[in-house]
Motif scaffolding. Structure first.
Motif, short mmCIF file in Angstrom:
data_model
loop_
_atom_site.label_atom_id
_atom_site.label_comp_id
_atom_site.label_asym_id
_atom_site.label_seq_id
_atom_site.Cartn_x
_atom_site.Cartn_y
_atom_site.Cartn_z
N ASN A 1 0.83 -1.20 0.00
CA ASN A 1 0.00 0.00 0.00
C ASN A 1 0.87 1.26 0.00
OD1 ASN A 1 -2.29 1.61 0.27
ND2 ASN A 1 -2.11 1.61 2.49
N VAL A 2 1.96 1.25 0.79
CA VAL A 2 2.86 2.40 0.80
C VAL A 2 3.42 2.63 -0.61
CG1 VAL A 2 5.05 3.27 1.70
CG2 VAL A 2 3.45 2.16 3.23
N ALA A 3 3.80 1.54 -1.28
CA ALA A 3 4.34 1.69 -2.63
C ALA A 3 3.31 2.32 -3.55
CB ALA A 3 4.77 0.32 -3.17
N SER A 4 2.03 1.90 -3.42
CA SER A 4 1.04 2.45 -4.33
C SER A 4 0.76 3.91 -4.01
CB SER A 4 -0.23 1.61 -4.31
OG SER A 4 -0.97 1.86 -3.16
N VAL A 5 0.87 4.30 -2.72
CA VAL A 5 0.75 5.72 -2.38
C VAL A 5 1.88 6.51 -3.04
CG1 VAL A 5 1.02 7.37 -0.49
CG2 VAL A 5 -0.52 5.45 -0.24
N GLY A 6 3.07 5.92 -3.07
CA GLY A 6 4.19 6.59 -3.72
C GLY A 6 3.90 6.87 -5.18
N TYR A 7 3.39 5.86 -5.89
CA TYR A 7 3.03 6.07 -7.30
C TYR A 7 2.02 7.20 -7.45
CZ TYR A 7 5.22 1.83 -9.14
OH TYR A 7 6.11 0.90 -9.55
N LEU A 8 1.02 7.17 -6.55
CA LEU A 8 -0.05 8.16 -6.64
C LEU A 8 0.46 9.57 -6.45
CD1 LEU A 8 -2.92 6.66 -4.56
CD2 LEU A 8 -3.00 7.56 -6.85
N VAL A 9 1.26 9.77 -5.39
CA VAL A 9 1.73 11.12 -5.08
C VAL A 9 2.65 11.59 -6.20
CG1 VAL A 9 3.09 12.47 -3.47
CG2 VAL A 9 1.43 10.84 -2.63
N ALA A 10 3.52 10.70 -6.68
CA ALA A 10 4.42 11.10 -7.76
C ALA A 10 3.61 11.51 -8.99
CB ALA A 10 5.36 9.95 -8.10
N ALA A 11 2.60 10.70 -9.36
CA ALA A 11 1.82 11.01 -10.56
C ALA A 11 1.03 12.30 -10.37
CB ALA A 11 0.88 9.86 -10.88
N ALA A 12 0.51 12.51 -9.15
CA ALA A 12 -0.32 13.69 -8.92
C ALA A 12 0.48 14.97 -9.03
CB ALA A 12 -0.99 13.60 -7.54
N PHE A 13 1.80 14.90 -8.79
CA PHE A 13 2.59 16.12 -8.80
C PHE A 13 3.58 16.18 -9.95
CE2 PHE A 13 0.88 15.83 -4.56
CZ PHE A 13 0.30 17.08 -4.47
N VAL A 14 3.25 15.49 -11.07
CA VAL A 14 4.05 15.65 -12.27
C VAL A 14 3.94 17.08 -12.77
CG1 VAL A 14 4.23 14.96 -14.68
CG2 VAL A 14 3.90 13.25 -12.94
N GLY A 15 2.75 17.65 -12.61
CA GLY A 15 2.57 19.03 -13.01
C GLY A 15 1.95 19.20 -14.39
N THR A 16 1.56 18.11 -15.03
CA THR A 16 0.87 18.21 -16.30
C THR A 16 -0.49 17.55 -16.17
OG1 THR A 16 1.73 16.10 -17.09
CG2 THR A 16 3.02 18.06 -17.59
N ARG A 17 -1.38 17.85 -17.15
CA ARG A 17 -2.71 17.26 -17.08
C ARG A 17 -2.64 15.75 -17.31
NH1 ARG A 17 -7.95 19.55 -20.23
NH2 ARG A 17 -7.26 21.48 -19.27
N ALA A 18 -1.70 15.31 -18.18
CA ALA A 18 -1.53 13.87 -18.41
C ALA A 18 -1.15 13.17 -17.10
CB ALA A 18 -0.48 13.63 -19.47
N GLY A 19 -0.29 13.83 -16.31
CA GLY A 19 0.12 13.25 -15.03
C GLY A 19 -1.06 13.12 -14.08
#
Lengths: 510, 143
Positions: free
Chosen positions: A313-331
């Motif tokens: 679950n921690v790993a999947s939170v990592g993916y989520l937070v990283a993707a949410a803060f890519v800074g683009t709409r695709a992210g």
């Protein structure tokens, strides 16, 4: 518009009535009915928001910046629907695991004593807090929703009073209290600086006011609070040992939804109120990359079912937070799709872990269970594929979109985080394969088959089917996530819907 | 006044953090309480400043303090009251179970080893799959 209050009110009144009911069969039926009703209301809210509508309810008809606002855009609708589907499954699973409770030993499952002391009612209060967190449009009300959710979760975690519960529960309570103190002081100071607690109003005032180092400090404090709730590295040290402590169904809901409430709050804060804080967003991107690696390494290291799944679950939170803060709409689109996927995957993994613990104890190093429990193996196989991100599951689609968005964004840090994402996938594959090899393959240790109650296996089958449907209906779902990301980009519709200029006071409208 | 109150808030929060870092459960709880007192004073200060208009429902003249932070503090007090009560019960229970209120001793105490599971349900065969032995529990270390 009063339909917006129902996802909060139904669990509140349902939970209160559940405290008064004495017969456990009636309690089970009532809890299931309340959760089903909440799910139906959530589905109505979600369906309307998916058509681009933004539902707003001004409590007691106080116009927007002055009263408490409940508002649902498509992001809230999506999460409301997902969490209430899991809420219903959790209630059914908890009710069944309690009906077939071990008489002694096996603290992993909800037993009769816990149920008698209000576990079902606490679950409803937990759902109330979660729904309110998604729906509220007010910063201080978000704090209250978090507290409702946390108080119910303290109760669920501690009910039973065994030593591991007391030890991990104490840490969990203290850490959340400190984080809540930071949250409430930040809310107070935001009010002092900006003069409003309504999130849409704060957004407008900050935009008009322009950059200010004090506002950046507020944004950093909010990021600290929500990152603690979401278990982002290095603030997530409390999670892996505390989530395996409560009863199985409860820890499945904790892992699948509660950490995602933190991610939701991060998304809401940095898309709506503080869209210009790029420094903090970059820091969160980097921390997301670190969180994935920590989660995957922890999953490799752990030998017990739910401890390993907590790290997954921690790993999947990592993916989520990283993707949410890519800074683009695709992210953001990738993050939203991965969010739904991650909620389903983690829930299925914890259900499988609960069943495996039920038949073979907390440690997964017991060989040869595939012959005895072939369907459990099938469920684990699907969830493990989705966790590691192998096709044809939804995990593959989510991770592919995520890595592509990272590489398209193009900075050095983005490439590094994309590399970390791929590396984490490999580590998760190793960890998941090892559990497969050690628990399902090999010479059988056990000879007798322990029966799994039908409702428990039924809930697991439904959860696996939902997970598979995320891959089957990936096209429409991904399109929806794209529309949600478009709505979050600037949030013009949300702000316009909440802050209606010169709204006439609707007296007697309720 | 303007300097004294922020100093008081800082002092309370500092004392709270110091106590939270200590090793006895009861000091830890006192620390959490101190932090919440400091937080309340800080929110009260956030309400002072330029906004000293009339209260929303009255038409009286004169500077008034903003009522909203006081409402926030009231909510925060109620919540911290409930959580402090919960923490006290938790500490008492931990002391009853383990005989210690020292954080390190609590962490070092091994988990209870569960006897083999016996199922109450007649539908489920009452076998003992030999689980939950001491070796299992110790393998992961203190968790």
């Amino acid at each position: 518009m009063n339909v917006l209050a129902l996802p909060v009110l139904l669990p509140l009144f349902g939970g209160s009535v559940l405290l008064l009911v004495r017969r456990s069969a009636v309690r089970r039926g009532l809890a299931t009915a309340v959760s089903a009703a909440t799910l139906a209301v959530s589905a109505i809210v979600a369906a309307r928001t998916f058509h681009g509508e933004i539902l707003v309810l001004q409590m007691a008809s106080w116009a927007a910046p002055f009263g408490i606002t409940l508002a649902a855009d498509a992001l809230a609708g999506l999460l409301l629907l997902a969490s209430n589907v899991l809420a219903l499954l959790t209630v059914v699973f908890a009710g069944s695991s309690l009906q077939h409770a071990p008489v002694r030993g096996g603290s992993a499952l909800l037993n009769r004593a816990r149920e008698a002391f209000g576990a079902q009612a606490l679950l409803q209060f937990l759902f109330m807090g979660v729904n309110m967190s998604f729906l509220t449009g007010d910063l201080f009300n978000l704090f209250v929703a978090f507290e409702v959710m946390l108080l119910a979760s303290y109760g669920l975690l501690l009910l039973g009073g065994e030593l591991p519960q007391l030890r991990e529960g104490f840490k969990y309570v203290v850490i959340n209290l400190v984080a809540s103190s930071v949250f409430v002081i930040t809310a107070g100071m935001v009010y002092g600086l900006v003069g409003s607690l309504n999130m849409a109003d704060i957004a407008g005032r900050i935009q008009a006011h322009g950059g200010d180092v004090r506002l950046s400090l507020m944004a950093a404090l909010l990021a600290l609070v929500f990152a603690t709730k979401a278990a982002v590295f290095p603030l997530g040290f409390w999670l892996p040992n505390s989530y395996p402590v409560p009863p199985a169904a409860v820890s499945a809901f904790f892992a699948a939804v509660l950490t995602k409430v933190g991610v939701y709050a991060l998304l809401r804060t940095f898309t709506l109120m503080f869209p210009a804080e790029h420094g903090i967003e970059t820091a969160l991107l980097a921390l997301g990359g670190a969180t994935m690696l920590v989660g995957a390494l922890g999953m490799v290291a752990r030998r017990r079912w739910r401890h390993a799944m907590a790290f997954a679950n921690v790993a999947s939170v990592g993916y989520l937070v990283a993707a949410a803060f890519v800074g683009t709409r695709a992210g953001t689109t990738a993050a939203l799709y991965y969010l739904v996927n991650s909620i389903a995957v983690v829930f299925v993994l914890f259900l499988v872990a609960a069943l495996a613990e039920r038949v073979a104890g907390p440690n997964y190093r017991r060989h040869g269970h595939l012959g005895l429990y072939p369907w459990l193996g099938a469920g684990y196989f699907v969830a493990a594929l989705a966790l590691t991100g192998l096709p044809p599951t939804s995990g593959f689609i989510g991770k592919f979109a995520l890595v592509r968005a990272m590489l398209a964004a193009g900075g050095g840090l983005h490439v590094a985080v994309a590399t970390a994402a791929v590396l984490t996938g490999l580590l998760l594959l190793y960890a998941a394969t090892r559990i497969w090899r050690e628990f399902f393959w090999g010479e059988a240790d056990a000879v007798h088959r322990v029966a799994i109650p039908r409702a428990m296996s039924g809930v697991t089958v439904v959860a696996v089917a939902l997970l598979l449907s995320l891959a089957v209906f990936a096209g429409p779902l991904y399109g929806l996530c794209g529309r949600v990301a478009g709505q979050l980009d600037g949030n013009a519709a949300y702000r316009a819907a909440v802050l209606v200029p010169d709204a006439p006071p609707r007296s007697g409208a309720h | 006044m303007e300097l004294l109150m922020p100093l008081l808030a800082a002092l309370l929060i500092g004392a709270g953090v110091f106590l939270v870092l200590s090793r006895a459960l009861i000091r830890l709880i006192l620390g959490v309480s101190f932090i919440s007192y400091g937080v309340n004073i800080a929110i009260l200060l956030a309400g002072e400043g330029e906004r000293r208009d009339a209260p929303p429902l009255l038409q009286l003249a004169g500077p008034y303090n903003d009522p909203l932070p006081q409402a926030l503090i009231l909510t925060a007090i109620v919540i911290s009251f409930a959580t402090t009560a919960l923490l006290l019960v938790l500490a008492l229970r931990a002391y009853q179970v383990t005989g210690t209120d020292h954080v390190q001793e609590l962490a070092d105490r091994p988990d209870p080893v569960h006897s083999p599971v016996v199922y109450a349900d007649p539908e489920v065969p009452s076998v003992s799959p030999e689980i939950g032995t001491a070796a299992d529990v110790d393998e992961d270390g203190p968790s």
